[in-house]
Design a protein around this motif. Structure first.
Motif, PDB file in Angstrom:
ATOM      1  N   ARG A  91      42.271  30.634  35.364  1.00  0.00           N
ATOM      2  CA  ARG A  91      42.040  30.416  34.044  1.00  0.00           C
ATOM      3  C   ARG A  91      42.189  31.407  33.060  1.00  0.00           C
ATOM      4  O   ARG A  91      42.651  31.620  32.134  1.00  0.00           O
ATOM      5  CB  ARG A  91      40.700  29.509  33.860  1.00  0.00           C
ATOM      6  CG  ARG A  91      40.534  28.990  32.454  1.00  0.00           C
ATOM      7  CD  ARG A  91      39.147  28.258  32.561  1.00  0.00           C
ATOM      8  NE  ARG A  91      38.118  29.069  32.720  1.00  0.00           N
ATOM      9  CZ  ARG A  91      37.326  29.104  33.703  1.00  0.00           C
ATOM     10  NH1 ARG A  91      37.600  28.158  34.591  1.00  0.00           N
ATOM     11  NH2 ARG A  91      36.127  29.760  33.695  1.00  0.00           N
ATOM     12  N   VAL A  92      41.569  32.498  33.610  1.00  0.00           N
ATOM     13  CA  VAL A  92      41.085  33.941  32.517  1.00  0.00           C
ATOM     14  C   VAL A  92      42.827  34.531  32.729  1.00  0.00           C
ATOM     15  O   VAL A  92      42.912  34.574  31.494  1.00  0.00           O
ATOM     16  CB  VAL A  92      40.314  34.798  33.062  1.00  0.00           C
ATOM     17  CG1 VAL A  92      40.189  35.976  32.238  1.00  0.00           C
ATOM     18  CG2 VAL A  92      38.837  34.216  33.256  1.00  0.00           C
ATOM     19  N   LEU A  93      43.333  34.642  33.820  1.00  0.00           N
ATOM     20  CA  LEU A  93      44.556  35.189  33.540  1.00  0.00           C
ATOM     21  C   LEU A  93      45.771  34.457  32.932  1.00  0.00           C
ATOM     22  O   LEU A  93      46.683  34.942  32.168  1.00  0.00           O
ATOM     23  CB  LEU A  93      45.233  35.906  35.041  1.00  0.00           C
ATOM     24  CG  LEU A  93      44.172  36.750  35.617  1.00  0.00           C
ATOM     25  CD1 LEU A  93      44.677  37.361  37.269  1.00  0.00           C
ATOM     26  CD2 LEU A  93      43.789  37.898  34.827  1.00  0.00           C
ATOM     27  N   SER A  94      45.684  33.198  33.142  1.00  0.00           N
ATOM     28  CA  SER A  94      46.810  32.407  32.750  1.00  0.00           C
ATOM     29  C   SER A  94      46.470  32.477  31.199  1.00  0.00           C
ATOM     30  O   SER A  94      47.429  32.274  30.274  1.00  0.00           O
ATOM     31  CB  SER A  94      46.614  31.027  33.020  1.00  0.00           C
ATOM     32  OG  SER A  94      45.557  30.281  32.908  1.00  0.00           O
ATOM     33  N   ALA A 129      34.215  44.160  48.558  1.00  0.00           N
ATOM     34  CA  ALA A 129      33.626  45.447  49.402  1.00  0.00           C
ATOM     35  C   ALA A 129      34.368  46.448  49.697  1.00  0.00           C
ATOM     36  O   ALA A 129      33.821  47.476  49.709  1.00  0.00           O
ATOM     37  CB  ALA A 129      33.207  44.633  50.612  1.00  0.00           C
ATOM     38  N   LYS A 130      35.664  46.647  49.557  1.00  0.00           N
ATOM     39  CA  LYS A 130      36.308  47.706  50.067  1.00  0.00           C
ATOM     40  C   LYS A 130      36.965  48.651  48.893  1.00  0.00           C
ATOM     41  O   LYS A 130      37.703  49.424  49.355  1.00  0.00           O
ATOM     42  CB  LYS A 130      37.448  47.072  51.065  1.00  0.00           C
ATOM     43  CG  LYS A 130      36.904  46.614  52.584  1.00  0.00           C
ATOM     44  CD  LYS A 130      36.130  47.459  53.183  1.00  0.00           C
ATOM     45  CE  LYS A 130      35.316  47.034  54.331  1.00  0.00           C
ATOM     46  NZ  LYS A 130      34.477  47.875  55.058  1.00  0.00           N
ATOM     47  N   ASN A 131      36.912  48.040  47.958  1.00  0.00           N
ATOM     48  CA  ASN A 131      37.525  48.631  46.723  1.00  0.00           C
ATOM     49  C   ASN A 131      38.979  48.959  46.880  1.00  0.00           C
ATOM     50  O   ASN A 131      39.477  49.708  46.441  1.00  0.00           O
ATOM     51  CB  ASN A 131      36.618  50.053  46.572  1.00  0.00           C
ATOM     52  CG  ASN A 131      36.703  50.570  45.229  1.00  0.00           C
ATOM     53  OD1 ASN A 131      37.213  49.361  44.252  1.00  0.00           O
ATOM     54  ND2 ASN A 131      36.699  51.382  44.706  1.00  0.00           N
ATOM     55  N   LYS A 132      39.715  47.876  47.457  1.00  0.00           N
ATOM     56  CA  LYS A 132      41.094  48.082  47.586  1.00  0.00           C
ATOM     57  C   LYS A 132      41.866  47.005  46.581  1.00  0.00           C
ATOM     58  O   LYS A 132      41.268  46.071  45.874  1.00  0.00           O
ATOM     59  CB  LYS A 132      41.436  47.503  48.999  1.00  0.00           C
ATOM     60  CG  LYS A 132      40.992  48.155  50.149  1.00  0.00           C
ATOM     61  CD  LYS A 132      41.854  49.391  50.389  1.00  0.00           C
ATOM     62  CE  LYS A 132      41.067  50.120  51.813  1.00  0.00           C
ATOM     63  NZ  LYS A 132      41.505  51.679  51.439  1.00  0.00           N
ATOM     64  N   SER A 133      43.123  47.702  46.412  1.00  0.00           N
ATOM     65  CA  SER A 133      43.825  46.806  45.245  1.00  0.00           C
ATOM     66  C   SER A 133      44.198  45.572  45.438  1.00  0.00           C
ATOM     67  O   SER A 133      45.496  45.316  45.584  1.00  0.00           O
ATOM     68  CB  SER A 133      45.068  47.947  44.920  1.00  0.00           C
ATOM     69  OG  SER A 133      45.524  47.523  43.639  1.00  0.00           O
ATOM     70  N   PHE A 134      43.224  44.559  45.580  1.00  0.00           N
ATOM     71  CA  PHE A 134      43.550  42.950  45.679  1.00  0.00           C
ATOM     72  C   PHE A 134      42.698  42.293  44.455  1.00  0.00           C
ATOM     73  O   PHE A 134      41.704  42.648  43.986  1.00  0.00           O
ATOM     74  CB  PHE A 134      43.048  42.562  47.067  1.00  0.00           C
ATOM     75  CG  PHE A 134      43.755  43.083  48.222  1.00  0.00           C
ATOM     76  CD1 PHE A 134      44.841  42.270  48.663  1.00  0.00           C
ATOM     77  CD2 PHE A 134      43.775  44.404  48.772  1.00  0.00           C
ATOM     78  CE1 PHE A 134      45.557  42.635  49.557  1.00  0.00           C
ATOM     79  CE2 PHE A 134      44.454  44.422  49.804  1.00  0.00           C
ATOM     80  CZ  PHE A 134      45.525  43.624  50.340  1.00  0.00           C
ATOM     81  N   ILE A 135      43.258  40.949  44.392  1.00  0.00           N
ATOM     82  CA  ILE A 135      42.641  40.154  43.608  1.00  0.00           C
ATOM     83  C   ILE A 135      42.725  38.867  44.063  1.00  0.00           C
ATOM     84  O   ILE A 135      43.641  38.381  44.276  1.00  0.00           O
ATOM     85  CB  ILE A 135      42.986  40.134  41.839  1.00  0.00           C
ATOM     86  CG1 ILE A 135      42.780  41.477  41.232  1.00  0.00           C
ATOM     87  CG2 ILE A 135      42.418  39.058  41.277  1.00  0.00           C
ATOM     88  CD1 ILE A 135      43.302  41.626  39.804  1.00  0.00           C
ATOM     89  N   GLY A 136      41.478  38.198  44.261  1.00  0.00           N
ATOM     90  CA  GLY A 136      41.498  36.740  44.876  1.00  0.00           C
ATOM     91  C   GLY A 136      41.625  35.770  43.757  1.00  0.00           C
ATOM     92  O   GLY A 136      40.884  35.917  42.754  1.00  0.00           O
ATOM     93  N   ILE A 137      42.543  34.992  43.971  1.00  0.00           N
ATOM     94  CA  ILE A 137      42.662  34.057  42.841  1.00  0.00           C
ATOM     95  C   ILE A 137      42.030  32.727  43.144  1.00  0.00           C
ATOM     96  O   ILE A 137      42.440  31.815  43.863  1.00  0.00           O
ATOM     97  CB  ILE A 137      44.383  33.751  42.817  1.00  0.00           C
ATOM     98  CG1 ILE A 137      45.164  35.112  42.595  1.00  0.00           C
ATOM     99  CG2 ILE A 137      44.633  32.860  41.685  1.00  0.00           C
ATOM    100  CD1 ILE A 137      46.619  34.760  42.619  1.00  0.00           C
ATOM    101  N   ASP A 138      41.004  32.495  42.383  1.00  0.00           N
ATOM    102  CA  ASP A 138      40.283  31.329  42.534  1.00  0.00           C
ATOM    103  C   ASP A 138      40.559  30.565  41.077  1.00  0.00           C
ATOM    104  O   ASP A 138      41.011  30.910  40.177  1.00  0.00           O
ATOM    105  CB  ASP A 138      38.842  31.420  42.985  1.00  0.00           C
ATOM    106  CG  ASP A 138      37.975  32.119  41.853  1.00  0.00           C
ATOM    107  OD1 ASP A 138      38.636  32.725  40.787  1.00  0.00           O
ATOM    108  OD2 ASP A 138      36.579  32.054  41.866  1.00  0.00           O
ATOM    109  N   GLY A 139      39.613  29.443  40.975  1.00  0.00           N
ATOM    110  CA  GLY A 139      39.771  28.584  39.639  1.00  0.00           C
ATOM    111  C   GLY A 139      39.505  29.720  38.300  1.00  0.00           C
ATOM    112  O   GLY A 139      40.309  29.533  37.478  1.00  0.00           O
ATOM    113  N   ASN A 140      38.401  30.154  38.254  1.00  0.00           N
ATOM    114  CA  ASN A 140      38.025  31.166  37.371  1.00  0.00           C
ATOM    115  C   ASN A 140      39.209  32.207  37.084  1.00  0.00           C
ATOM    116  O   ASN A 140      39.532  32.432  35.831  1.00  0.00           O
ATOM    117  CB  ASN A 140      36.757  31.992  37.589  1.00  0.00           C
ATOM    118  CG  ASN A 140      35.655  31.256  37.103  1.00  0.00           C
ATOM    119  OD1 ASN A 140      35.608  30.281  36.551  1.00  0.00           O
ATOM    120  ND2 ASN A 140      34.429  31.709  37.414  1.00  0.00           N
ATOM    121  N   VAL A 141      39.579  32.725  37.958  1.00  0.00           N
ATOM    122  CA  VAL A 141      40.650  33.790  37.892  1.00  0.00           C
ATOM    123  C   VAL A 141      41.870  33.208  37.365  1.00  0.00           C
ATOM    124  O   VAL A 141      42.568  33.972  36.366  1.00  0.00           O
ATOM    125  CB  VAL A 141      40.819  34.686  39.208  1.00  0.00           C
ATOM    126  CG1 VAL A 141      41.819  35.520  39.143  1.00  0.00           C
ATOM    127  CG2 VAL A 141      39.517  35.331  39.641  1.00  0.00           C
TER     128      VAL A 141
END
Ligand code: SF4
Length: 340
Positions: free
Chosen positions: A145-148, A131-143
């Protein structure tokens, strides 16, 4: 490399993103509100399940102030069937605070967001990014898996810490919103737990997983089975209900009296934990299965005669004709239907 990786993800997302109702908005306030509802609804729930509920909810409450002014019973009615009703109560409380103190918008300070009811670390980071276009990434199960997979991060005690370190290298100054949503979209559309479609993936060239045909696939969570008794008791034209305080997915909802059981249980002993005096009917026990996001409920319906005694204040009788007017979870409706 990570900056380039982020650019690839953003470019792919802008071209291939699904058209979801919370991804279009009229203005900044509308965007904040849609992201807020979607983030609450998507906790523990699939996108395909959320879409019709989101549309119905948004139609009824088109902005933060209409939600803030609504009665909780009306909010719960729109949420009916989506489960985890605590989310609806928290969303309602949050909307009241936003309406009163933040001019019906979301604050752009992560600590202020985390102070709002029902907003934890993941939701706060996701809102800051989306929503705020700020430099954050929420880490849920999908994120996760992809990043690992991209960075070949091992699942050990430093797993999350190591993902966070990689996220720092990926952050971009513009388009943080598309980066976060792009990673989530790759997780949802291409990088599935069992069969990632690396051929179609825009970051295959940079992904360590796709170069390792025998790479360890992060196991998807095993669905646990949990066992319950639900008690069905009729008295004239009434059914005994209980006001649930124990199970998260039914928090503060009404249901048939329900108790979790261990494998080697004794029906009489368990029933005694709820009722001071009871008699079990000869009616054969019925079994139903019900899936919650992270476990499967195996519920046996037990029929009791109505000559029972209880001093549990959470128990009460409801006239059968009035049940339809009550806000009931899908599970409760299923149990009543199966019991009759
Ligand atoms: S290349 Fe394959 S494993 Fe890597 S992120 Fe894409 S889909 Fe997932």
């Amino acid at each position: 490399m990570s900056q380039l990786l982020s650019k690839k993800i953003i470019a792919w997302y802008q071209k291939h993103k699904r058209s979801l109702p919370w991804r279009t908005h009229r203005n900044a306030k509308d965007r904040d509100y849609k992201v807020l509802i979607s983030e609450f609804m998507l906790q523990q729930t699939k996108v395909s399940t959320v879409i019709p509920y989101f549309n119905k909810f948004y139609k009824k409450f088109p902005n933060i102030s209409s939600l803030a002014k609504a009665r909780i019973t009306s909010v719960l009615k729109q949420w009916e069937g989506l489960g985890y009703y605590r989310r609806a109560r928290n969303l309602h409380l949050t909307s009241k605070i936003l309406n009163k103190d933040f001019d019906s918008s979301l604050p752009a300070d992560i600590n202020q967001l985390k102070n709002l009811p029902g907003i934890g670390d993941y939701t706060a980071s996701a809102i800051m990014a989306i929503a705020k276009n700020k430099s954050f990434i929420g880490i849920d199960g999908n994120v996760k898996r992809v990043l690992s997979r991209i960075f070949a991060i091992q699942q050990n005690k430093d797993f999350i810490k190591n993902i966070e370190k990689k996220i720092i290298t990926m952050k971009v100054s513009k388009n943080c919103s598309d980066l976060m949503q792009g990673i989530m979209e790759i997780g949802a559309l291409l990088c599935s737990p069992k069969k990632p479609d690396c051929q179609k993936c825009p970051i295959q060239k940079y992904c360590k997983f796709s170069f390792r045909p025998n790479a360890e696939i992060i196991p998807s969570r095993k669905i646990k089975e949990k066992y319950f008794y639900a008690f069905f008791i009729e008295k004239k034209n009434q059914i005994l209900f209980s006001y649930n305080k124990s199970f998260n997915f039914l928090k503060e909802m009404i249901n048939l009296p329900l108790v979790e059981i261990e494998k080697n249980h004794s029906l009489t002993k368990i029933t005694k934990t709820l009722f001071d005096k009871f008699e079990i009917k000869n009616t054969p026990l019925k079994k139903i299965n019900y899936n919650i996001s992270n476990f499967k409920m195996i519920i046996t319906i037990v029929y009791l005669k109505n000559n029972l005694k209880f001093n549990n204040q959470n128990f009460f009788w409801i006239d059968k004709k009035k049940i339809k007017q009550k806000i009931l979870s899908v599970l409760t409706k299923k149990l009543i239907e199966a019991s009759n």
